[in-house]
Structure formats: structure tokens, C-alpha cells
Design a protein around this motif. Structure first.
Motif, PDB file in Angstrom:
ATOM      1  N   HIS A   1       0.786  -1.232   0.000  1.00 57.62           N
ATOM      2  CA  HIS A   1       0.000   0.000   0.000  1.00 57.62           C
ATOM      3  C   HIS A   1       0.821   1.287   0.000  1.00 57.62           C
ATOM      4  CE1 HIS A   1      -2.781  -3.058   1.705  1.00 57.62           C
ATOM      5  NE2 HIS A   1      -3.568  -2.501   0.798  1.00 57.62           N
ATOM      6  N   PHE A   2       2.133   1.196  -0.056  1.00 54.11           N
ATOM      7  CA  PHE A   2       2.961   2.393   0.043  1.00 54.11           C
ATOM      8  C   PHE A   2       3.965   2.484  -1.101  1.00 54.11           C
ATOM      9  CE2 PHE A   2       1.537   1.534   4.360  1.00 54.11           C
ATOM     10  CZ  PHE A   2       1.021   2.769   4.719  1.00 54.11           C
ATOM     11  N   ARG A   3       4.118   3.704  -1.615  1.00 53.43           N
ATOM     12  CA  ARG A   3       5.056   4.002  -2.697  1.00 53.43           C
ATOM     13  C   ARG A   3       6.082   5.012  -2.199  1.00 53.43           C
ATOM     14  NH1 ARG A   3       2.229   0.484  -3.511  1.00 53.43           N
ATOM     15  NH2 ARG A   3       0.881  -0.012  -5.244  1.00 53.43           N
ATOM     16  N   LEU A   4       7.266   4.973  -2.772  1.00 48.85           N
ATOM     17  CA  LEU A   4       8.341   5.863  -2.342  1.00 48.85           C
ATOM     18  C   LEU A   4       7.943   7.323  -2.432  1.00 48.85           C
ATOM     19  CD1 LEU A   4      11.230   6.240  -1.370  1.00 48.85           C
ATOM     20  CD2 LEU A   4      11.979   6.088  -3.754  1.00 48.85           C
ATOM     21  N   THR A   5       7.210   7.686  -3.452  1.00 45.75           N
ATOM     22  CA  THR A   5       6.835   9.096  -3.635  1.00 45.75           C
ATOM     23  C   THR A   5       6.049   9.652  -2.446  1.00 45.75           C
ATOM     24  OG1 THR A   5       5.884  10.680  -5.185  1.00 45.75           O
ATOM     25  CG2 THR A   5       4.695   8.625  -4.905  1.00 45.75           C
ATOM     26  N   GLU A   6       5.306   8.789  -1.733  1.00 45.12           N
ATOM     27  CA  GLU A   6       4.557   9.249  -0.556  1.00 45.12           C
ATOM     28  C   GLU A   6       5.492   9.731   0.551  1.00 45.12           C
ATOM     29  OE1 GLU A   6       1.028   6.680   0.541  1.00 45.12           O
ATOM     30  OE2 GLU A   6       2.118   5.336  -0.816  1.00 45.12           O
ATOM     31  N   PHE A   7       6.700   9.197   0.578  1.00 48.76           N
ATOM     32  CA  PHE A   7       7.658   9.507   1.632  1.00 48.76           C
ATOM     33  C   PHE A   7       8.624  10.628   1.257  1.00 48.76           C
ATOM     34  CE2 PHE A   7       6.149   5.304   2.470  1.00 48.76           C
ATOM     35  CZ  PHE A   7       6.073   5.236   3.856  1.00 48.76           C
ATOM     36  N   THR A   8       8.641  11.004  -0.010  1.00 49.33           N
ATOM     37  CA  THR A   8       9.617  11.997  -0.467  1.00 49.33           C
ATOM     38  C   THR A   8       8.985  13.312  -0.924  1.00 49.33           C
ATOM     39  OG1 THR A   8       9.589  11.047  -2.690  1.00 49.33           O
ATOM     40  CG2 THR A   8      11.290  10.249  -1.161  1.00 49.33           C
TER      41      THR A   8
ATOM     42  N   ALA B   1      -6.769   3.042   5.277  1.00 48.97           N
ATOM     43  CA  ALA B   1      -5.496   3.634   4.878  1.00 48.97           C
ATOM     44  C   ALA B   1      -4.964   4.635   5.896  1.00 48.97           C
ATOM     45  CB  ALA B   1      -5.656   4.319   3.526  1.00 48.97           C
ATOM     46  N   VAL B   2      -3.662   4.775   5.885  1.00 49.21           N
ATOM     47  CA  VAL B   2      -3.001   5.860   6.602  1.00 49.21           C
ATOM     48  C   VAL B   2      -2.240   6.664   5.552  1.00 49.21           C
ATOM     49  CG1 VAL B   2      -2.776   4.686   8.817  1.00 49.21           C
ATOM     50  CG2 VAL B   2      -0.971   4.450   7.144  1.00 49.21           C
ATOM     51  N   ARG B   3      -2.111   7.938   5.777  1.00 49.90           N
ATOM     52  CA  ARG B   3      -1.425   8.824   4.840  1.00 49.90           C
ATOM     53  C   ARG B   3      -0.127   9.323   5.467  1.00 49.90           C
ATOM     54  NH1 ARG B   3      -3.744   6.855   0.880  1.00 49.90           N
ATOM     55  NH2 ARG B   3      -5.922   7.338   0.583  1.00 49.90           N
ATOM     56  N   ILE B   4       0.859   9.500   4.621  1.00 46.65           N
ATOM     57  CA  ILE B   4       2.159   9.978   5.066  1.00 46.65           C
ATOM     58  C   ILE B   4       2.183  11.501   4.992  1.00 46.65           C
ATOM     59  CG2 ILE B   4       4.653   9.839   4.696  1.00 46.65           C
ATOM     60  CD1 ILE B   4       3.217   7.125   5.363  1.00 46.65           C
ATOM     61  N   ASN B   5       2.422  12.131   6.110  1.00 45.84           N
ATOM     62  CA  ASN B   5       2.552  13.585   6.146  1.00 45.84           C
ATOM     63  C   ASN B   5       4.009  13.983   5.894  1.00 45.84           C
ATOM     64  OD1 ASN B   5       1.626  16.300   6.685  1.00 45.84           O
ATOM     65  ND2 ASN B   5       2.740  16.132   8.616  1.00 45.84           N
ATOM     66  N   SER B   6       4.907  13.246   6.484  1.00 46.42           N
ATOM     67  CA  SER B   6       6.334  13.507   6.331  1.00 46.42           C
ATOM     68  C   SER B   6       7.075  12.185   6.461  1.00 46.42           C
ATOM     69  CB  SER B   6       6.814  14.481   7.406  1.00 46.42           C
ATOM     70  OG  SER B   6       8.195  14.710   7.294  1.00 46.42           O
ATOM     71  N   GLY B   7       7.894  11.885   5.487  1.00 46.27           N
ATOM     72  CA  GLY B   7       8.661  10.643   5.518  1.00 46.27           C
ATOM     73  C   GLY B   7      10.141  10.942   5.467  1.00 46.27           C
ATOM     74  N   TYR B   8      10.783  10.529   4.378  1.00 47.12           N
ATOM     75  CA  TYR B   8      12.207  10.802   4.230  1.00 47.12           C
ATOM     76  C   TYR B   8      12.436  12.311   4.077  1.00 47.12           C
ATOM     77  CZ  TYR B   8      16.817  11.345   2.338  1.00 47.12           C
ATOM     78  OH  TYR B   8      18.104  11.765   2.152  1.00 47.12           O
ATOM     79  N   ARG B   9      13.493  12.779   4.727  1.00 51.09           N
ATOM     80  CA  ARG B   9      13.934  14.174   4.561  1.00 51.09           C
ATOM     81  C   ARG B   9      15.441  14.168   4.324  1.00 51.09           C
ATOM     82  NH1 ARG B   9      11.848  16.184  10.186  1.00 51.09           N
ATOM     83  NH2 ARG B   9       9.617  15.798   9.995  1.00 51.09           N
ATOM     84  N   SER B  10      15.851  14.768   3.235  1.00 50.20           N
ATOM     85  CA  SER B  10      17.292  14.944   3.027  1.00 50.20           C
ATOM     86  C   SER B  10      17.802  15.841   4.155  1.00 50.20           C
ATOM     87  CB  SER B  10      17.552  15.602   1.669  1.00 50.20           C
ATOM     88  OG  SER B  10      17.062  16.933   1.664  1.00 50.20           O
ATOM     89  N   PRO B  11      19.090  15.779   4.457  1.00 51.22           N
ATOM     90  CA  PRO B  11      19.607  16.649   5.524  1.00 51.22           C
ATOM     91  C   PRO B  11      19.274  18.126   5.293  1.00 51.22           C
ATOM     92  CG  PRO B  11      21.207  14.961   5.013  1.00 51.22           C
ATOM     93  CD  PRO B  11      20.108  14.837   3.984  1.00 51.22           C
TER      94      PRO B  11
ATOM     95  N   THR C   1      19.816  14.769  14.215  1.00 53.52           N
ATOM     96  CA  THR C   1      19.809  13.312  14.368  1.00 53.52           C
ATOM     97  C   THR C   1      18.453  12.692  14.031  1.00 53.52           C
ATOM     98  OG1 THR C   1      19.279  13.565  16.718  1.00 53.52           O
ATOM     99  CG2 THR C   1      21.629  13.364  16.121  1.00 53.52           C
ATOM    100  N   SER C   2      17.590  13.428  13.353  1.00 58.93           N
ATOM    101  CA  SER C   2      16.246  12.949  13.037  1.00 58.93           C
ATOM    102  C   SER C   2      16.277  11.629  12.269  1.00 58.93           C
ATOM    103  CB  SER C   2      15.503  13.992  12.193  1.00 58.93           C
ATOM    104  OG  SER C   2      14.273  13.462  11.735  1.00 58.93           O
ATOM    105  N   ASP C   3      15.435  10.697  12.692  1.00 64.08           N
ATOM    106  CA  ASP C   3      15.307   9.421  11.984  1.00 64.08           C
ATOM    107  C   ASP C   3      14.763   9.605  10.571  1.00 64.08           C
ATOM    108  OD1 ASP C   3      16.343   7.841  14.021  1.00 64.08           O
ATOM    109  OD2 ASP C   3      14.382   7.428  14.896  1.00 64.08           O
ATOM    110  N   HIS C   4      14.121  10.731  10.311  1.00 65.28           N
ATOM    111  CA  HIS C   4      13.620  11.011   8.964  1.00 65.28           C
ATOM    112  C   HIS C   4      14.764  11.042   7.945  1.00 65.28           C
ATOM    113  CE1 HIS C   4       9.371  12.009   9.791  1.00 65.28           C
ATOM    114  NE2 HIS C   4       9.823  12.457  10.954  1.00 65.28           N
TER     115      HIS C   4
END
Length: 108
Positions: free
Chosen positions: A12-19, A59-69, A80-83
Motif C-alpha cells: 500500500h505504500f510508494r516511495l513518492t509518498e515519503f519523499t 489507509a493511513v497517509r504519510i505527512n512527512s517521511g524521508y527528509r534529506s539533511p 539526528t532525526s530518523d527522517h
């Protein structure tokens, strides 16, 4: 670095949801994750988010996932964010799906 953001991380999850990030777009910040972060996001999906979705029944929606530094600094995240490693996601439930599901149960 990954350039194909349509990568499927789990059922149910795609990379674009996290970026996807409005801050990244407006400030022209590249938020492309390294392979290590993509692997971490996939594990997050498989072991946390998919089970959560199954438990909630919607469903759950991603508000914020991966974050570049750079993006992490722009949004005021701690260094030190896990994001920044793809090990965290801020989520919110899909209330429309939730309401439809429960209204259908009531009507039946």
C-alpha cells in the motif's frame, strides 16, 4: 541515489509518498533518498505501517517521511532525526475511508 520515485515499498505504500514535500518544492531542495534510506523505508512499511493499516482497517497517509539533511534543516528538524535515514514517518489516518467504512457497517 534513486531517481524513480514510483518504486513500490510495500502493498500500500510508494516511495513518492515519503519523499514529496511542499517545502522541498518551493525551496528547490532535492529530496532524493539514498539506497540505504529506501531500504529503511521499505522495512518501516513492512513492519510498522502495513500492520498498522491492517489493524485500523483503513489507509493511513504519510505527512512527512524521508527528509534529506538539507530539507530536514529547512523544516527545523533535529540533526539526528530518523527522517534523514528513512526510519520515521509522520502519519495521519485517511478519515474519508474510515468514515465510509464505518457508515457502511452502520447501514448493514
Amino acid at each position: 541515489m534513486i531517481k524513480n520515485m514510483s518504486i513500490i515499498l510495500s502493498e500500500h505504500f510508494r516511495l513518492t509518498e515519503f519523499t514529496t514535500s511542499l517545502v522541498a518544492v518551493t525551496r528547490r531542495i532535492d529530496n532524493t533518498p539514498p539506497l540505504s534510506a529506501v531500504g529503511n523505508l521499505q522495512q518501516l512499511c513492512l513492519h510498522v505501517l502495513e500492520p498498522l493499516r491492517a489493524h485500523l482497517g483503513h489507509a493511513v497517509r504519510i505527512n512527512s517521511g524521508y527528509r534529506s539533511p538539507r530539507l530536514n534543516a529547512a523544516v527545523g528538524g533535529v540533526k539526528t532525526s530518523d527522517h534523514t535515514r528513512g526510519c520515521a514517518a509522520d502519519i495521519f489516518p485517511d478519515f474519508i475511508t474510515f468514515l465510509r467504512h464505518h457508515i457502511a457497517q452502520i447501514e448493514n
